[in-house]
Design an enzyme around this catalytic site. Sequence first.
Site, PDB file in Angstrom:
ATOM      1  N   TYR A 123      -2.056 -11.044  -2.894  1.00 38.74           N
ATOM      2  CA  TYR A 123      -3.833 -12.435  -2.131  1.00 38.74           C
ATOM      3  C   TYR A 123      -3.754 -13.906  -3.074  1.00 38.74           C
ATOM      4  O   TYR A 123      -4.251 -13.960  -3.164  1.00 38.74           O
ATOM      5  CB  TYR A 123      -4.934 -11.294  -2.654  1.00 38.74           C
ATOM      6  N   LYS A 171       2.281   2.495  -2.841  1.00 36.34           N
ATOM      7  CA  LYS A 171       3.759   2.574  -1.855  1.00 36.34           C
ATOM      8  C   LYS A 171       4.569   2.966  -1.738  1.00 36.34           C
ATOM      9  O   LYS A 171       5.751   1.758  -1.879  1.00 36.34           O
ATOM     10  CB  LYS A 171       2.951   1.261   0.229  1.00 36.34           C
ATOM     11  N   ASP A 228      -8.767  -3.652  -0.666  1.00 40.12           N
ATOM     12  CA  ASP A 228      -9.361  -4.510   0.687  1.00 40.12           C
ATOM     13  C   ASP A 228      -9.610  -3.198   1.881  1.00 40.12           C
ATOM     14  O   ASP A 228     -10.892  -2.753   2.234  1.00 40.12           O
ATOM     15  CB  ASP A 228      -8.967  -5.532   0.614  1.00 40.12           C
TER      16      ASP A 228
HETATM   17 MG    MG Z   1     -12.627  -7.041   2.407  1.00 45.14          MG
END
Ligand code: MG
Length: 333
Positions: A123, A171, A228
């Site tokens: 992000y 991951k 998220d």
């Molecule tokens: Mg969101």
Amino acid sequence: MKNVVLIPGDGIGIEITAAVKTILETAGAPINWIECEAGLGAYRKLGNPLPDETVAAIEEHRIALKGPLTTPVGTGFRSINVALRQKFNLFSNIRPAITLPNVDTQFKSVDMVIFRENTQGLYIGKEHWIDENKHAESIAVVTEEASRKIITAAFEYARTKEMEKVTLVHKANILKLTTGLFLEVGRSVAKDFPDIEFQDLIVDNMAMQMVMRPEQFDVVVTTNLFGDILSDLASGLVGGLGVTGSANIGDDAAMFEAVHGSAPDIAGQNKANPIALLFSSLMMLEHLDEKPIAENIRKAIYKTLVEKKVKCTMDIGGKGTTDSFTEAVCSNL
Ligand code: MG
Ligand code: NAI
């Protein structure tokens, strides 16, 4: 009185922040709201979706309650939410998902909280074209320092709230450096909290486990993108986006907001469920050392869900409106 910056934001933000203000005032919360603008509305009015006065107000008061913001599309502006989290280094995004009384779901005893790393991962907005043939690249950043901060915050929360287990989601089998580092830091931090059980799960398995047996999770900590996605999944387990609040916390500033967005499909129709932002405001009251007031409001919400379900909004099976819910909670206080 405590000063709190209030950003109503866009879409349903106007309606749900008004509801939250009314309920907190009725409950006697000692808050002096400093109203500021941000989002699409601010962009249309002032040409800037994050006006300097809003940033200055948060800089001064260090605490904000924020409605959802619509990020103007095609204006060159990045998400204002992401910008605010990065600007004030609000590295912990804390998102509880708790089964509510009389809200119909298949899951009866979910009580988990997701700690999402809020400033890094995919992000950071470092995306670019690598050649003329429409090949794009996106860069994820993970640092030891930021990982340690969010993972430590998750363990400390588990200890304070007497929750048994921290699950780290990653991951690392594929993204060996970035989420591999996150896992390595997790294992190291876990040694400082021998009283708390530590488990790690690969994100795809986590998604399945959350749907099959969500009651097994207490505190979950993960990187930005996984957090998220999994936190919306967690909202879905307990009644949807209308009922889950969140906190963005840094070392010296905090911003509280719902998990959901500005819901343009129902904006201005008195249909929005204020519970999500209301729960965020209860996290804010706890942060301000006003726990008894937060608990009173929580009880009034639960009582409304059980005894006055018709007054609740339609997304959770009620027949009421934003206003009728707000009135019912106030009368239960
Ligand atoms: Mg969101
Ligand atoms: P959304 O969360 O706004 O809506 C998704 C669905 O959930 C819609 O059907 C909506 O009606 C419903 N919903 C959401 N909140 C609700 C509530 N309180 N009560 C009842 N129903 C509710 O997600 P969407 O449509 O993807 O995004 C709309 C805008 O919001 C976009 O511009 C997006 O960028 C922005 N957004 C902002 C966020 C923030 O400010 N933190 C977070 C997520 C999206």
